[in-house]
Design a protein around this motif. Structure first.
Motif, PDB file in Angstrom:
ATOM      1  N   THR A  16       1.322  -0.924  -0.035  1.00  0.00           N
ATOM      2  CA  THR A  16       0.373  -0.099   0.052  1.00  0.00           C
ATOM      3  C   THR A  16       0.598   1.290   0.344  1.00  0.00           C
ATOM      4  OG1 THR A  16      -1.409  -1.530   0.794  1.00  0.00           O
ATOM      5  CG2 THR A  16      -2.201   1.227   0.843  1.00  0.00           C
ATOM      6  N   LEU A  17       1.643   1.050   0.881  1.00  0.00           N
ATOM      7  CA  LEU A  17       2.792   2.590   0.833  1.00  0.00           C
ATOM      8  C   LEU A  17       3.641   2.696  -0.333  1.00  0.00           C
ATOM      9  CD1 LEU A  17       4.830   2.824   4.660  1.00  0.00           C
ATOM     10  CD2 LEU A  17       2.461   3.622   3.717  1.00  0.00           C
ATOM     11  N   ALA A  20       0.693   4.553  -2.754  1.00  0.00           N
ATOM     12  CA  ALA A  20       0.427   5.507  -2.432  1.00  0.00           C
ATOM     13  C   ALA A  20       1.499   7.031  -3.071  1.00  0.00           C
ATOM     14  CB  ALA A  20       0.721   5.621  -0.797  1.00  0.00           C
ATOM     15  N   SER A  21       2.914   6.263  -2.688  1.00  0.00           N
ATOM     16  CA  SER A  21       3.948   6.683  -3.333  1.00  0.00           C
ATOM     17  C   SER A  21       4.140   7.124  -5.184  1.00  0.00           C
ATOM     18  CB  SER A  21       5.255   6.503  -2.984  1.00  0.00           C
ATOM     19  OG  SER A  21       6.312   7.306  -3.162  1.00  0.00           O
ATOM     20  N   THR A  22       3.500   6.296  -5.725  1.00  0.00           N
ATOM     21  CA  THR A  22       3.213   6.427  -7.078  1.00  0.00           C
ATOM     22  C   THR A  22       1.764   7.172  -7.227  1.00  0.00           C
ATOM     23  OG1 THR A  22       3.747   4.002  -7.175  1.00  0.00           O
ATOM     24  CG2 THR A  22       2.658   5.216  -8.953  1.00  0.00           C
ATOM     25  N   MET A  45      -4.154  13.664  -3.437  1.00  0.00           N
ATOM     26  CA  MET A  45      -3.884  13.680  -1.897  1.00  0.00           C
ATOM     27  C   MET A  45      -4.201  13.759  -0.900  1.00  0.00           C
ATOM     28  SD  MET A  45      -0.705  14.172  -3.934  1.00  0.00           S
ATOM     29  CE  MET A  45       0.330  14.136  -2.274  1.00  0.00           C
ATOM     30  N   ASN A  46      -5.534  13.417  -0.799  1.00  0.00           N
ATOM     31  CA  ASN A  46      -6.342  12.678   0.688  1.00  0.00           C
ATOM     32  C   ASN A  46      -6.222  11.378   0.290  1.00  0.00           C
ATOM     33  OD1 ASN A  46      -8.176  13.487   2.440  1.00  0.00           O
ATOM     34  ND2 ASN A  46     -10.154  12.400   1.543  1.00  0.00           N
ATOM     35  N   HIS A  47      -5.927  10.521  -0.668  1.00  0.00           N
ATOM     36  CA  HIS A  47      -6.481   9.802  -0.191  1.00  0.00           C
ATOM     37  C   HIS A  47      -4.570   9.107   0.094  1.00  0.00           C
ATOM     38  CE1 HIS A  47      -6.821   5.027  -1.699  1.00  0.00           C
ATOM     39  NE2 HIS A  47      -6.331   4.885  -2.746  1.00  0.00           N
ATOM     40  N   VAL A  48      -3.712   9.419  -0.720  1.00  0.00           N
ATOM     41  CA  VAL A  48      -2.137   8.972   0.278  1.00  0.00           C
ATOM     42  C   VAL A  48      -2.498   9.860   1.517  1.00  0.00           C
ATOM     43  CG1 VAL A  48       0.092  10.207  -0.287  1.00  0.00           C
ATOM     44  CG2 VAL A  48      -0.792   9.261  -2.498  1.00  0.00           C
ATOM     45  N   THR A  49      -2.754  10.288   1.839  1.00  0.00           N
ATOM     46  CA  THR A  49      -2.672  10.529   3.755  1.00  0.00           C
ATOM     47  C   THR A  49      -3.378  10.005   3.618  1.00  0.00           C
ATOM     48  OG1 THR A  49      -2.403  13.395   3.253  1.00  0.00           O
ATOM     49  CG2 THR A  49      -3.329  13.376   5.316  1.00  0.00           C
ATOM     50  N   SER A  50      -4.667   9.332   3.979  1.00  0.00           N
ATOM     51  CA  SER A  50      -5.229   8.201   4.367  1.00  0.00           C
ATOM     52  C   SER A  50      -4.562   6.632   4.247  1.00  0.00           C
ATOM     53  CB  SER A  50      -6.657   7.761   3.640  1.00  0.00           C
ATOM     54  OG  SER A  50      -7.353   7.128   3.971  1.00  0.00           O
ATOM     55  N   TYR A  55      -1.605   3.599   8.243  1.00  0.00           N
ATOM     56  CA  TYR A  55      -0.981   2.512   8.167  1.00  0.00           C
ATOM     57  C   TYR A  55       0.040   3.338  10.051  1.00  0.00           C
ATOM     58  CZ  TYR A  55       4.736   0.848   8.335  1.00  0.00           C
ATOM     59  OH  TYR A  55       5.907   1.026   8.445  1.00  0.00           O
ATOM     60  N   LEU A  56      -0.169   4.503  10.424  1.00  0.00           N
ATOM     61  CA  LEU A  56       0.766   4.711  11.691  1.00  0.00           C
ATOM     62  C   LEU A  56      -0.766   4.597  12.517  1.00  0.00           C
ATOM     63  CD1 LEU A  56       1.566   7.818  10.572  1.00  0.00           C
ATOM     64  CD2 LEU A  56       3.109   6.537  11.850  1.00  0.00           C
ATOM     65  N   ASP A  57      -1.770   4.660  12.090  1.00  0.00           N
ATOM     66  CA  ASP A  57      -2.960   3.778  13.460  1.00  0.00           C
ATOM     67  C   ASP A  57      -1.936   1.846  14.069  1.00  0.00           C
ATOM     68  OD1 ASP A  57      -4.674   5.881  13.277  1.00  0.00           O
ATOM     69  OD2 ASP A  57      -5.529   5.253  11.723  1.00  0.00           O
ATOM     70  N   ALA A  58      -2.326   1.565  12.715  1.00  0.00           N
ATOM     71  CA  ALA A  58      -1.555   0.103  12.226  1.00  0.00           C
ATOM     72  C   ALA A  58      -0.667   0.086  13.370  1.00  0.00           C
ATOM     73  CB  ALA A  58      -1.833  -0.831  10.908  1.00  0.00           C
ATOM     74  N   ILE A  59       0.605   0.518  13.386  1.00  0.00           N
ATOM     75  CA  ILE A  59       1.818   0.951  13.695  1.00  0.00           C
ATOM     76  C   ILE A  59       1.651   0.628  15.281  1.00  0.00           C
ATOM     77  CG2 ILE A  59       4.521   2.216  14.483  1.00  0.00           C
ATOM     78  CD1 ILE A  59       4.659   2.056  11.766  1.00  0.00           C
ATOM     79  N   ASN A  60       0.565   1.566  15.430  1.00  0.00           N
ATOM     80  CA  ASN A  60       0.280   1.750  16.833  1.00  0.00           C
ATOM     81  C   ASN A  60      -0.877   1.578  17.721  1.00  0.00           C
ATOM     82  OD1 ASN A  60      -0.175   4.127  19.537  1.00  0.00           O
ATOM     83  ND2 ASN A  60      -2.698   4.382  18.614  1.00  0.00           N
ATOM     84  N   GLU A  61      -1.488   0.212  16.937  1.00  0.00           N
ATOM     85  CA  GLU A  61      -1.729  -0.671  17.916  1.00  0.00           C
ATOM     86  C   GLU A  61      -1.164  -1.987  17.336  1.00  0.00           C
ATOM     87  OE1 GLU A  61      -5.947  -2.132  15.487  1.00  0.00           O
ATOM     88  OE2 GLU A  61      -6.030  -0.598  14.881  1.00  0.00           O
TER      89      GLU A  61
END
Length: 86
Positions: A16-17, A20-22, A45-50, A55-61
């Motif tokens: 996914t990342l 998002a970069s692409t 860009m909103n989709h990329v931010t999402s 990803y950050l939410d998953a790392i936090n969990e």
């Protein structure tokens, strides 16, 4: 729970990342060249931010699960500081 969260993070990181970069680089190129308007660019860009936010939410969990596991197994994340006088 830990293993399933690790699988999710690995999937996002591997698949996914990069997507998002692409999306971001393509959107920027298209916007600069005039192929898309500002509204289309901002939606992409909103989709990329999402994606990054997910990803950050998953790392936090995963981190919260690790903390819970350490607590339940009575493991310490760090050693307590000892005075030289002890």
């Amino acid at each position: 729970k830990y293993q399933s969260q690790l699988v999710i993070i690995r999937y996002i990181h591997k698949n996914t990342l990069p997507n998002a970069s692409t999306i971001a680089s393509t959107a920027n190129l298209q916007f600069v060249s005039g192929a898309i308007n500002y509204l289309d660019w901002s939606m992409l860009m909103n989709h990329v931010t999402s994606i990054h936010s997910d990803y950050l939410d998953a790392i936090n969990e995963l981190n919260q699960t690790i903390i819970q596991l350490l607590y339940l197994t009575n493991k310490r994340l760090w050693a307590p500081h000892k005075n030289k006088e002890d």
